[in-house]
Design a protein around this motif. Structure first.
Motif, PDB file in Angstrom:
ATOM      1  N   CYS A  92       5.925  40.782  40.838  1.00 21.81           N
ATOM      2  CA  CYS A  92       7.188  40.287  41.717  1.00 21.81           C
ATOM      3  C   CYS A  92       7.969  41.198  42.158  1.00 21.81           C
ATOM      4  O   CYS A  92       8.501  41.287  43.380  1.00 21.81           O
ATOM      5  CB  CYS A  92       7.733  39.112  40.839  1.00 21.81           C
ATOM      6  N   TYR A  93       8.156  41.937  41.454  1.00 21.19           N
ATOM      7  CA  TYR A  93       9.413  43.465  41.514  1.00 21.19           C
ATOM      8  C   TYR A  93       8.754  44.112  42.720  1.00 21.19           C
ATOM      9  O   TYR A  93       9.416  44.683  43.811  1.00 21.19           O
ATOM     10  CB  TYR A  93       9.581  44.194  40.273  1.00 21.19           C
ATOM     11  N   ILE A  94       7.407  44.602  42.663  1.00 18.86           N
ATOM     12  CA  ILE A  94       6.939  45.531  43.536  1.00 18.86           C
ATOM     13  C   ILE A  94       6.748  44.703  44.963  1.00 18.86           C
ATOM     14  O   ILE A  94       7.132  45.447  46.016  1.00 18.86           O
ATOM     15  CB  ILE A  94       5.462  45.562  43.206  1.00 18.86           C
ATOM     16  N   GLU A  95       6.546  43.367  44.914  1.00 17.13           N
ATOM     17  CA  GLU A  95       6.505  42.689  46.222  1.00 17.13           C
ATOM     18  C   GLU A  95       7.613  42.806  46.889  1.00 17.13           C
ATOM     19  O   GLU A  95       8.063  42.930  48.254  1.00 17.13           O
ATOM     20  CB  GLU A  95       6.110  41.343  46.150  1.00 17.13           C
ATOM     21  N   TYR A  96       8.936  42.399  46.006  1.00 16.92           N
ATOM     22  CA  TYR A  96      10.373  42.399  46.659  1.00 16.92           C
ATOM     23  C   TYR A  96      10.500  43.900  47.057  1.00 16.92           C
ATOM     24  O   TYR A  96      11.256  43.855  48.006  1.00 16.92           O
ATOM     25  CB  TYR A  96      11.141  42.111  45.321  1.00 16.92           C
ATOM     26  N   GLN A  97      10.214  44.939  46.402  1.00 13.32           N
ATOM     27  CA  GLN A  97      10.532  46.040  46.956  1.00 13.32           C
ATOM     28  C   GLN A  97       9.750  46.659  48.124  1.00 13.32           C
ATOM     29  O   GLN A  97      10.504  47.084  49.004  1.00 13.32           O
ATOM     30  CB  GLN A  97      10.269  47.340  45.766  1.00 13.32           C
ATOM     31  N   ASN A  98       8.632  46.045  48.236  1.00 11.05           N
ATOM     32  CA  ASN A  98       7.563  46.272  49.564  1.00 11.05           C
ATOM     33  C   ASN A  98       8.474  45.502  50.762  1.00 11.05           C
ATOM     34  O   ASN A  98       8.715  46.130  51.753  1.00 11.05           O
ATOM     35  CB  ASN A  98       6.376  45.648  49.300  1.00 11.05           C
ATOM     36  N   LYS A  99       8.950  44.307  50.376  1.00  5.25           N
ATOM     37  CA  LYS A  99       9.420  43.304  51.604  1.00  5.25           C
ATOM     38  C   LYS A  99      10.793  44.207  52.107  1.00  5.25           C
ATOM     39  O   LYS A  99      11.155  44.237  53.267  1.00  5.25           O
ATOM     40  CB  LYS A  99       9.824  41.901  51.215  1.00  5.25           C
ATOM     41  N   ALA A 100      11.488  44.711  51.031  1.00  4.57           N
ATOM     42  CA  ALA A 100      12.762  45.437  51.410  1.00  4.57           C
ATOM     43  C   ALA A 100      12.535  46.712  52.421  1.00  4.57           C
ATOM     44  O   ALA A 100      13.325  47.206  53.107  1.00  4.57           O
ATOM     45  CB  ALA A 100      13.617  45.727  50.190  1.00  4.57           C
ATOM     46  N   LEU A 101      11.516  47.491  51.765  1.00  4.00           N
ATOM     47  CA  LEU A 101      11.157  48.696  52.521  1.00  4.00           C
ATOM     48  C   LEU A 101      10.679  48.310  53.835  1.00  4.00           C
ATOM     49  O   LEU A 101      10.827  49.041  54.888  1.00  4.00           O
ATOM     50  CB  LEU A 101       9.893  49.432  51.447  1.00  4.00           C
ATOM     51  N   ILE A 102       9.712  47.206  54.095  1.00  4.74           N
ATOM     52  CA  ILE A 102       9.210  46.876  55.400  1.00  4.74           C
ATOM     53  C   ILE A 102      10.360  46.779  56.175  1.00  4.74           C
ATOM     54  O   ILE A 102      10.544  46.884  57.443  1.00  4.74           O
ATOM     55  CB  ILE A 102       8.182  45.802  55.180  1.00  4.74           C
ATOM     56  N   ALA A 103      11.398  45.536  55.603  1.00  2.00           N
ATOM     57  CA  ALA A 103      12.718  45.346  56.615  1.00  2.00           C
ATOM     58  C   ALA A 103      13.306  46.701  57.093  1.00  2.00           C
ATOM     59  O   ALA A 103      13.875  46.773  58.107  1.00  2.00           O
ATOM     60  CB  ALA A 103      13.376  44.432  55.631  1.00  2.00           C
ATOM     61  N   THR A 104      13.602  47.684  56.043  1.00  2.00           N
ATOM     62  CA  THR A 104      14.273  48.889  56.508  1.00  2.00           C
ATOM     63  C   THR A 104      13.651  49.828  57.691  1.00  2.00           C
ATOM     64  O   THR A 104      14.104  50.047  58.584  1.00  2.00           O
ATOM     65  CB  THR A 104      14.385  49.805  55.265  1.00  2.00           C
ATOM     66  N   ILE A 105      12.208  49.672  57.215  1.00  8.52           N
ATOM     67  CA  ILE A 105      11.271  50.601  58.196  1.00  8.52           C
ATOM     68  C   ILE A 105      11.545  49.830  59.671  1.00  8.52           C
ATOM     69  O   ILE A 105      11.486  50.541  60.590  1.00  8.52           O
ATOM     70  CB  ILE A 105       9.819  50.655  57.706  1.00  8.52           C
ATOM     71  N   GLN A 106      11.482  48.469  59.677  1.00 14.64           N
ATOM     72  CA  GLN A 106      11.382  47.778  61.029  1.00 14.64           C
ATOM     73  C   GLN A 106      12.575  47.705  61.599  1.00 14.64           C
ATOM     74  O   GLN A 106      12.729  47.558  62.967  1.00 14.64           O
ATOM     75  CB  GLN A 106      11.027  46.177  60.812  1.00 14.64           C
ATOM     76  N   SER A 107      13.756  47.956  61.022  1.00  9.83           N
ATOM     77  CA  SER A 107      15.177  48.191  61.610  1.00  9.83           C
ATOM     78  C   SER A 107      15.326  49.384  62.299  1.00  9.83           C
ATOM     79  O   SER A 107      16.355  49.726  62.605  1.00  9.83           O
ATOM     80  CB  SER A 107      16.143  47.548  60.483  1.00  9.83           C
ATOM     81  N   ARG A 108      14.531  50.165  62.015  1.00 11.17           N
ATOM     82  CA  ARG A 108      14.958  51.878  62.285  1.00 11.17           C
ATOM     83  C   ARG A 108      13.964  52.007  63.459  1.00 11.17           C
ATOM     84  O   ARG A 108      12.641  51.946  63.502  1.00 11.17           O
ATOM     85  CB  ARG A 108      14.436  52.499  61.096  1.00 11.17           C
ATOM     86  N   LEU A 109      14.647  52.471  64.523  1.00  3.87           N
ATOM     87  CA  LEU A 109      13.828  53.036  65.905  1.00  3.87           C
ATOM     88  C   LEU A 109      13.972  54.342  66.029  1.00  3.87           C
ATOM     89  O   LEU A 109      15.111  55.074  65.784  1.00  3.87           O
ATOM     90  CB  LEU A 109      14.331  52.114  66.859  1.00  3.87           C
ATOM     91  N   TYR A 110      12.988  54.969  66.647  1.00  2.00           N
ATOM     92  CA  TYR A 110      13.126  56.238  67.037  1.00  2.00           C
ATOM     93  C   TYR A 110      12.914  56.415  68.582  1.00  2.00           C
ATOM     94  O   TYR A 110      11.923  55.817  69.229  1.00  2.00           O
ATOM     95  CB  TYR A 110      12.014  57.294  66.295  1.00  2.00           C
ATOM     96  N   VAL A 111      14.011  57.138  69.100  1.00  2.00           N
ATOM     97  CA  VAL A 111      14.102  56.961  70.634  1.00  2.00           C
ATOM     98  C   VAL A 111      13.899  58.433  71.364  1.00  2.00           C
ATOM     99  O   VAL A 111      14.569  59.459  70.709  1.00  2.00           O
ATOM    100  CB  VAL A 111      15.529  56.479  71.331  1.00  2.00           C
ATOM    101  N   LEU A 112      13.158  58.716  72.070  1.00  2.00           N
ATOM    102  CA  LEU A 112      13.052  60.153  72.656  1.00  2.00           C
ATOM    103  C   LEU A 112      13.875  60.264  74.041  1.00  2.00           C
ATOM    104  O   LEU A 112      13.661  59.533  74.886  1.00  2.00           O
ATOM    105  CB  LEU A 112      11.337  60.262  73.001  1.00  2.00           C
ATOM    106  N   TYR A 113      14.865  61.099  73.815  1.00  2.00           N
ATOM    107  CA  TYR A 113      15.872  61.219  74.781  1.00  2.00           C
ATOM    108  C   TYR A 113      16.088  62.772  75.171  1.00  2.00           C
ATOM    109  O   TYR A 113      16.464  63.729  74.305  1.00  2.00           O
ATOM    110  CB  TYR A 113      17.263  60.563  74.280  1.00  2.00           C
ATOM    111  N   ASN A 114      15.599  62.980  76.244  1.00  2.00           N
ATOM    112  CA  ASN A 114      15.986  64.651  76.633  1.00  2.00           C
ATOM    113  C   ASN A 114      15.347  65.569  75.757  1.00  2.00           C
ATOM    114  O   ASN A 114      15.822  66.766  75.410  1.00  2.00           O
ATOM    115  CB  ASN A 114      17.522  65.017  76.917  1.00  2.00           C
ATOM    116  N   GLY A 115      14.024  65.241  75.316  1.00  2.00           N
ATOM    117  CA  GLY A 115      13.124  65.759  74.535  1.00  2.00           C
ATOM    118  C   GLY A 115      13.646  65.890  73.053  1.00  2.00           C
ATOM    119  O   GLY A 115      12.873  66.622  72.291  1.00  2.00           O
ATOM    120  N   LYS A 116      14.442  65.155  72.589  1.00  2.00           N
ATOM    121  CA  LYS A 116      14.958  65.036  71.500  1.00  2.00           C
ATOM    122  C   LYS A 116      14.766  63.726  70.736  1.00  2.00           C
ATOM    123  O   LYS A 116      14.868  62.783  71.481  1.00  2.00           O
ATOM    124  CB  LYS A 116      16.472  65.293  71.319  1.00  2.00           C
TER     125      LYS A 116
END
Length: 201
Positions: A27-51
């Motif tokens: 249960c603890y591992i599943e909870y941590q996995n869901k939290a990690l997935i939510a954090t990863i999905q809320s993070r975006l990477y944008v390529l702007y002017n080569g950065k």
């Protein structure tokens, strides 16, 4: 027999403890996995002017006040930033009218009928606006706003600084390329538009 029964009870107790422990760990591992997935999905990477820039996704309710103020600011900058060029005026006003209802169109029509835009073109007048502040009341819907701004009207002989105060309501609408914030200004009204100073060149 007594030793076998005692050993069985110990083994059974150990199995129960291990089973409960495994269940809690899973249960603890599943909870941590869901939290990690939510954090990863809320993070975006944008390529702007080569950065590569990192951005974070958030619910709209977290940013309503910021988006509402920027919507009002953008509308006023488009509507009141004018140059002695008919195409420039048309382009800016057209963009502004996507952000507001018929009250802004009526104001534009009134200014057009009074020759305001023709005078700007004929007199080589430039007009800039600086939005000083926007207050938005989020306690009731539609959201009421008040905008405080300063206009600079630059003529060949002088620069006039004017105070501008407007108010209206903001209604939610679907986002689009022409209206990225998803708000529509309604019942837009000018409360004050008066000269503050004139500087002769």
């Amino acid at each position: 027999m007594r030793n076998i029964e005692t050993a069985f009870q110990h083994v059974r107790g150990l199995v129960i403890v291990l089973t409960v422990g495994y269940f809690i760990a899973i249960c603890y591992i599943e909870y941590q996995n869901k939290a990690l997935i939510a954090t990863i999905q809320s993070r975006l990477y944008v390529l702007y002017n080569g950065k590569v820039l990192e951005a974070y996704a958030a619910d709209r309710k977290d940013n309503v006040a910021v988006e509402a103020r920027d919507h009002v600011k953008t509308f006023h900058q488009l509507f009141f930033t004018l140059a002695p060029d008919d195409k420039f005026i048309q382009a800016n006003v057209t963009k502004a009218l996507y952000l507001a209802d018929g009250s802004a169109k009526r104001e534009y029509d009134n200014l057009s009928e009074n020759g305001y835009y023709n005078n700007i073109i004929a007199g080589n007048i430039s007009q800039q606006i600086e939005v000083d502040s926007v207050s938005v009341d989020l306690r009731s819907y539609p959201y009421h706003f008040r905008c405080y701004a300063t206009q600079n009207i630059v003529r060949t002989t002088s620069t006039v600084t004017r105070s501008l105060v407007t108010e209206g309501d903001l209604r939610n609408v679907p986002r689009s390329d022409n209206n990225p914030h998803g708000f529509l200004i309604e019942r837009w009204n000018t409360l004050e538009n008066k000269d503050l100073k004139t500087v002769n060149h």
